[in-house]
Design an enzyme around this catalytic site. Structure first.
Site, PDB file in Angstrom:
ATOM      1  CD1 TRP A  22      -2.620  66.214  72.093  1.00 26.48           C
ATOM      2  CD2 TRP A  22      -3.457  64.473  70.967  1.00 26.48           C
ATOM      3  NE1 TRP A  22      -3.371  66.720  71.063  1.00 26.48           N
ATOM      4  CE2 TRP A  22      -3.902  65.671  70.347  1.00 26.48           C
ATOM      5  CE3 TRP A  22      -3.864  63.263  70.420  1.00 26.48           C
ATOM      6  CZ2 TRP A  22      -4.722  65.684  69.220  1.00 26.48           C
ATOM      7  CZ3 TRP A  22      -4.683  63.267  69.294  1.00 26.48           C
ATOM      8  CH2 TRP A  22      -5.112  64.465  68.711  1.00 26.48           C
ATOM      9  CE  LYS A  23       2.988  66.356  78.704  1.00 25.35           C
ATOM     10  NZ  LYS A  23       3.369  66.925  80.019  1.00 25.35           N
ATOM     11  CG  HIS A  56       8.860  66.014  77.266  1.00 23.44           C
ATOM     12  ND1 HIS A  56       8.491  65.776  78.570  1.00 23.44           N
ATOM     13  CD2 HIS A  56       7.998  66.956  76.796  1.00 23.44           C
ATOM     14  CE1 HIS A  56       7.454  66.542  78.879  1.00 23.44           C
ATOM     15  NE2 HIS A  56       7.132  67.266  77.818  1.00 23.44           N
ATOM     16  CD  GLU A  60      10.197  70.005  78.450  1.00 20.78           C
ATOM     17  OE1 GLU A  60       8.994  69.747  78.463  1.00 20.78           O
ATOM     18  OE2 GLU A  60      11.079  69.152  78.656  1.00 20.78           O
ATOM     19  CB  SER A  70       1.440  75.479  82.923  1.00 12.78           C
ATOM     20  OG  SER A  70       1.676  74.350  83.741  1.00 12.78           O
ATOM     21  N   GLY A  77       0.743  71.109  76.570  1.00  8.58           N
ATOM     22  CA  GLY A  77       0.434  69.812  77.147  1.00  8.58           C
ATOM     23  C   GLY A  77      -1.048  69.644  77.404  1.00  8.58           C
TER      24      GLY A  77
END
Length: 249
Positions: A10-11, A95, A166, A211, A232
């Protein structure tokens, strides 16, 4: 042990009402027998609230970040023991946004990786190349450097962990690697780990992030070395996220 995983990162999004509604909606929509382990990774301040909202046992909670010390004068940081107190199962390390905005290098990422493992949680090691690195033919070189950075502690270091590929150029851009491009790198990572420990390579969980959405997830998850996704933006929409989860079945 190799397993199917779909994790929502969820950042830095949501406040308490939004977070509560989102996790409740996701749990309500997952009313089916799910082939994947489903995890959500809220902003750290909301981890206790999300944990307390979970009712069915179909979703676990994870963390987006950790500091590689048990305790001390590290203002603003959280340790693995603290995260474990709130039942975090997974913790992201490496990340691309941490590497880019907070200048975390390979050594620091490796410290985080082993700190998480040492406390009985599962690190999700994120690796990936930038667009310029891909265009200059350096993808495998970059991935190898990032993967091997955590291997200094011995040949068993990839046991009970997850690696997330990623590609940086696909994060939040709407672009995504084709299933074939992603599969090629996932196979490269598995082969690379196999040079260290063949058994662990066979059981290593590899997931794709970049994405991921309900339109491309099925094709990505159909690849032989892609075991799920690190999602994301789409994880902030309960319906979209659950549609992605369904693609793993």
């Amino acid at each position: 042990m190799r397993q199917k995983i779909v994790a929502g990162n969820w950042k830095m999004n949501g406040q308490i009402q939004q977070v509560t509604e989102l996790v409740s909606q996701i749990e309500k929509l997952i009313g089916f027998d799910c082939a994947a382990q489903v995890a959500v990774m809220p902003p750290s301040i909301y981890i206790p609230k999300v944990r307390d909202c979970l009712r069915t046992g179909k979703i676990v909670v994870g963390a987006q970040n950790v500091y590689p010390k048990d305790y001390g004068a590290y203002t603003g940081e959280l340790s693995a023991p603290m995260l474990k107190d709130f039942d975090c199962r997974y913790v992201l390390v490496g990340h691309s946004e941490r590497r880019q905005f907070f200048h975390e290098d390979e050594n620091f990422v490796a410290q985080k990786f082993h700190h998480v493992k040492d406390h009985g949680m599962i690190p999700v090691l994120c690796v990936g190349e930038t667009l310029s690195e891909r265009e200059n033919g350096k993808t495998e070189q970059v991935i190898a450097q990032q993967v091997l950075a955590v291997s200094a502690k011995g040949k068993d270091c990839f046991r009970d962990c997850v690696v997330a590929y990623e590609p940086v150029w696909a994060i939040g851009t709407g672009k995504t690697a084709t299933p074939e491009q992603a599969q090629k790198i996932h196979q490269f990572i598995r082969d690379l780990v196999g040079e260290i420990n063949d058994s662990d390579a066979k059981h290593l969980t590899l997931i794709y992030g970049g994405s991921v959405n309900e339109n491309n997830a099925k094709a990505l998850f159909s690849m032989p070395d892609i075991d799920g996704g690190l999602v994301g933006g789409a994880s902030l929409n309960a319906k979209q996220f659950v549609e992605i989860v369904k693609c793993i079945n």
